[in-house]
Write an enzyme that holds these catalytic residues in place. Structure first.
Site, PDB file in Angstrom:
ATOM      1  N   ASP A   8      14.997   7.169 -13.991  1.00  0.00           N
ATOM      2  CA  ASP A   8      14.860   8.493 -13.377  1.00  0.00           C
ATOM      3  C   ASP A   8      15.299   9.510 -14.418  1.00  0.00           C
ATOM      4  O   ASP A   8      16.498   9.650 -14.685  1.00  0.00           O
ATOM      5  CB  ASP A   8      15.715   8.607 -12.118  1.00  0.00           C
ATOM      6  N   ASP A  28       1.885   0.035   0.291  1.00  0.00           N
ATOM      7  CA  ASP A  28       1.746   0.683   1.600  1.00  0.00           C
ATOM      8  C   ASP A  28       0.938   1.965   1.482  1.00  0.00           C
ATOM      9  O   ASP A  28       0.551   2.551   2.485  1.00  0.00           O
ATOM     10  CB  ASP A  28       3.141   0.997   2.163  1.00  0.00           C
ATOM     11  N   CYS A  60       5.647   1.935  -2.025  1.00  0.00           N
ATOM     12  CA  CYS A  60       5.672   2.514  -0.680  1.00  0.00           C
ATOM     13  C   CYS A  60       5.898   4.018  -0.771  1.00  0.00           C
ATOM     14  O   CYS A  60       6.360   4.643   0.184  1.00  0.00           O
ATOM     15  CB  CYS A  60       6.762   1.869   0.171  1.00  0.00           C
ATOM     16  N   ALA A  61       5.578   4.612  -1.930  1.00  0.00           N
ATOM     17  CA  ALA A  61       5.865   6.033  -2.166  1.00  0.00           C
ATOM     18  C   ALA A  61       4.615   6.881  -2.030  1.00  0.00           C
ATOM     19  O   ALA A  61       4.413   7.565  -1.015  1.00  0.00           O
ATOM     20  CB  ALA A  61       6.496   6.206  -3.542  1.00  0.00           C
ATOM     21  N   ARG A  62       3.742   6.866  -3.049  1.00  0.00           N
ATOM     22  CA  ARG A  62       2.535   7.680  -3.054  1.00  0.00           C
ATOM     23  C   ARG A  62       1.408   6.903  -3.721  1.00  0.00           C
ATOM     24  O   ARG A  62       1.614   6.225  -4.732  1.00  0.00           O
ATOM     25  CB  ARG A  62       2.757   9.000  -3.825  1.00  0.00           C
ATOM     26  N   GLY A  80       5.327   3.446   6.126  1.00  0.00           N
ATOM     27  CA  GLY A  80       6.670   3.799   5.682  1.00  0.00           C
ATOM     28  C   GLY A  80       7.550   4.434   6.741  1.00  0.00           C
ATOM     29  O   GLY A  80       8.725   4.097   6.875  1.00  0.00           O
ATOM     30  N   ALA A  81       6.997   5.355   7.514  1.00  0.00           N
ATOM     31  CA  ALA A  81       7.779   6.053   8.544  1.00  0.00           C
ATOM     32  C   ALA A  81       7.510   5.511   9.937  1.00  0.00           C
ATOM     33  O   ALA A  81       7.974   6.082  10.918  1.00  0.00           O
ATOM     34  CB  ALA A  81       7.463   7.542   8.504  1.00  0.00           C
ATOM     35  N   HIS A  92       0.059   2.296   5.367  1.00  0.00           N
ATOM     36  CA  HIS A  92       0.943   3.465   5.298  1.00  0.00           C
ATOM     37  C   HIS A  92       1.925   3.485   6.475  1.00  0.00           C
ATOM     38  O   HIS A  92       1.930   4.401   7.301  1.00  0.00           O
ATOM     39  CB  HIS A  92       0.127   4.758   5.258  1.00  0.00           C
ATOM     40  N   ARG A 100      16.785   9.726  -2.243  1.00  0.00           N
ATOM     41  CA  ARG A 100      17.348   9.152  -1.021  1.00  0.00           C
ATOM     42  C   ARG A 100      16.876   7.717  -0.801  1.00  0.00           C
ATOM     43  O   ARG A 100      17.672   6.813  -0.532  1.00  0.00           O
ATOM     44  CB  ARG A 100      16.949  10.009   0.190  1.00  0.00           C
ATOM     45  N   ILE A 101      15.555   7.503  -0.891  1.00  0.00           N
ATOM     46  CA  ILE A 101      14.998   6.185  -0.580  1.00  0.00           C
ATOM     47  C   ILE A 101      15.361   5.174  -1.660  1.00  0.00           C
ATOM     48  O   ILE A 101      15.736   4.029  -1.360  1.00  0.00           O
ATOM     49  CB  ILE A 101      13.473   6.282  -0.387  1.00  0.00           C
ATOM     50  N   GLU A 156      -7.021   6.973   1.122  1.00  0.00           N
ATOM     51  CA  GLU A 156      -6.550   6.417   2.392  1.00  0.00           C
ATOM     52  C   GLU A 156      -7.466   6.842   3.537  1.00  0.00           C
ATOM     53  O   GLU A 156      -7.729   8.034   3.703  1.00  0.00           O
ATOM     54  CB  GLU A 156      -5.107   6.859   2.667  1.00  0.00           C
TER      55      GLU A 156
END
Length: 533
Positions: free
Chosen positions: A174, A260, A234-236, A286-287, A284, A154-155, A265
């Site tokens: 991918d 991010d 910005c994922a993991r 992202g959201a 962090h 999605r992202i 963390e």
């Protein structure tokens, strides 16, 4: 008289979500901030629905004490703060909001790319310090530049749309994205990550953290990158080896990086990347947009409301969308199909176009929707881990451009009931696995075109070998040499002297040394260590 429900909302879920719940008749809503485990234990009695974000932990002790709890709603994607196993055991539905932060994370990653290209954070800091370093911060345009997207979920898809709008050439890596889906997204799909990196001016990561993706970007492929590459994560945390990145940024082999997320963390005080001028950091975020938080708040409120009022299950991470009586009858088949899908995903090519589930015998007369979804979920588990479930499996399959179907065959099979899961590549290559139930015990009875019988439990070592004397002894000796116990072995062959298939149930996963010895033997054609449970 309508049933009444007590709902406890914690962690600052958006007000619009709370308002949706409060407006529903029969809902009594209590709102509070983060709660510790003792505090939650003290107030969980009498609560029918619990809604949290990431701050409050919902451990087994809380779930076991809950006397009325029907649903736990997580306003966000991850459910690491909820003991899903304990909830499942107690019949409590756990829901999340898988799509609420898609746009916010894609926009943050895109902002990171723009910030790096024009040195915005560094120039801002310079101005705040009273300097006018205009010549120092000459940037680059992103128009006509090449961006590589690792992970086209999605992202990643949202990022690609924005990149096209800015006139960029978009590449993608991918292993699970179908060619037809890549064509529809208009991205150039690469089979090899290193080859893609060699062409990129920017690369952005949008994949989950797994054993396979940990340290995906490291010293080896950083050295092969196009000089001047800029990396966005910005994922993991942990997808990029931070120590290797530090060295590449210092030597300017990598022009810049913007993160991010981090392996630890928050990062410790002695975090080397912090000292580098060409490394941008955010905590962090992202959201962390008003829209994303409002979106997940509304989404979780509606999902919880639908379950309490109508019994409708959506975005659940631990139960299929069927009634309890049907679920109980189908449970053995659901477990079998899930294992078939999981095993096949480790034996088949990564990039496939379709998945099909075929039913023979008595099972074909049942409503097999939940069984089919369980098979596809099993297949996608290695990609999406805990994010995929029987409810959202359709969405994740569509994200990869996969079609899935089920069929019922009228002719007689060798078993009274048989389930076959098959995948097909764009080139027409088919791989399949079949299973049945002995009582309620699952058995694998066919892998590809080999008939055999084995139990889908623990670790399976699946080998295709030349059909000649001595192979079984060789395998047994090798396992004994490395102290790996063989619980059982199943053998099959197409015809004498051609190829044979050996499936070993092992007590432990073979290490790299074992696999290397298998690889070096010319009589072993293919092999795969498969983890079932």
């Amino acid at each position: 008289m309508s049933e009444s429900f007590n709902i406890l909302v914690l962690d600052g879920v958006s007000q619009r979500g709370i308002d949706r719940l409060s407006a529903s008749p029969g809902f009594s809503v209590t709102v509070a901030g983060k709660k510790t485990e003792p505090e939650l234990l003290a107030c969980i009695t009498g609560v029918h629905a619990l809604i949290v974000r990431s701050a409050t932990k919902v451990p087994r002790a809380v779930i076991e004490k809950a006397d009325c709890l029907k649903v736990i709603g997580r306003a966000g994607v991850g459910v690491d703060n909820v003991d899903v196993k304990a909830a499942t055991e107690k019949g409590i539905v756990v829901m999340n909001t898988p799509s609420g932060n898609t746009v916010s994370t894609a926009e943050l990653a895109f902002s990171m790319m723009l910030s790096m290209s024009r040195h915005i954070p560094q120039a801002h800091g310079s101005m705040k310090a009273g300097r006018w370093d205009r010549k120092l911060y000459q940037g680059i345009e992103i128009n006509n530049k090449v961006v590589g997207i690792v992970g086209m979920g999605r992202i990643g898809t949202e990022f690609a749309r924005r990149a096209f709008a800015f006139g960029m050439r978009v590449l993608a890596y991918d292993p699970y994205l179908s060619l037809s889906r890549a064509r529809s997204l208009q991205v150039e799909l690469f089979e090899d990550l290193d080859q893609m990196l060699a062409e990129c001016d920017f690369v952005t990561l949008h994949i989950p953290m797994t054993k396979e993706t940990k340290g995906l970007i490291n010293r080896d492929n950083l050295a092969k990158c196009k000089p001047g590459l800029r990396i966005i994560n910005c994922a993991r945390g942990g997808l990029v080896d931070e120590a290797d990145l530090y060295e590449a940024l210092k030597t300017r082999q990598i022009a810049g990086a913007a993160f991010d997320v981090y392996t630890e963390e928050p990062p410790g005080e002695n975090f080397p990347l912090r000292e580098l001028e060409n490394f941008i950091m955010t905590p962090h975020l992202g959201a962390s947009t008003a829209e994303a938080q409002e979106s997940v708040g509304i989404e979780v409120a509606e999902s919880v409301s639908d379950l309490l009022q109508h019994g409708t299950v959506r975005n659940a991470v631990n139960v299929p969308s069927v009634d309890s009586k049907t679920l109980e009858a189908l449970k053995p088949y659901i477990e079998l199909s899930n294992k078939l899908g999981l095993i096949l995903s480790q034996l088949a090519p990564k990039r496939i176009a379709s998945i099909s589930v075929d039913y023979y015998g008595k099972i074909k007369d049942q409503d097999t929707t939940a069984v089919t979804r369980s098979a596809v979920k099993g297949y996608l588990q290695n990609i999406y881990k805990e994010s995929v479930n029987e409810i959202n499996v359709t969405h994740f399959a569509e994200t990869l451009g996969l079609s899935f179907s089920e069929s019922r065959d009228a002719f007689e099979a060798d078993y009274s009931e048989l389930i076959t899961v098959a995948v097909r590549t764009e080139e027409g290559q088919v791989r399949s696995i079949s299973g049945t139930l002995f009582g309620n015990s699952p058995r694998i009875v066919r892998i590809h075109h080999f008939n055999l019988e084995t139990t889908p439990e623990g670790v399976l070592l699946v080998l295709e070998n030349v059909d000649k004397p001595g192979i079984i002894g060789l395998i047994g000796t090798l396992m004994a040499k490395h102290d790996i116990n063989i619980a059982s072995m199943s053998l099959a062959r197409a015809e004498a002297g051609s190829h044979a298939l050996s499936v070993l149930n092992l007590d432990s996963m073979p290490n790299d040394e074992v696999l290397e010895e298998l690889h070096s033997d010319e009589n072993i054609l293919t092999f795969k260590a498969v983890k079932v449970s």
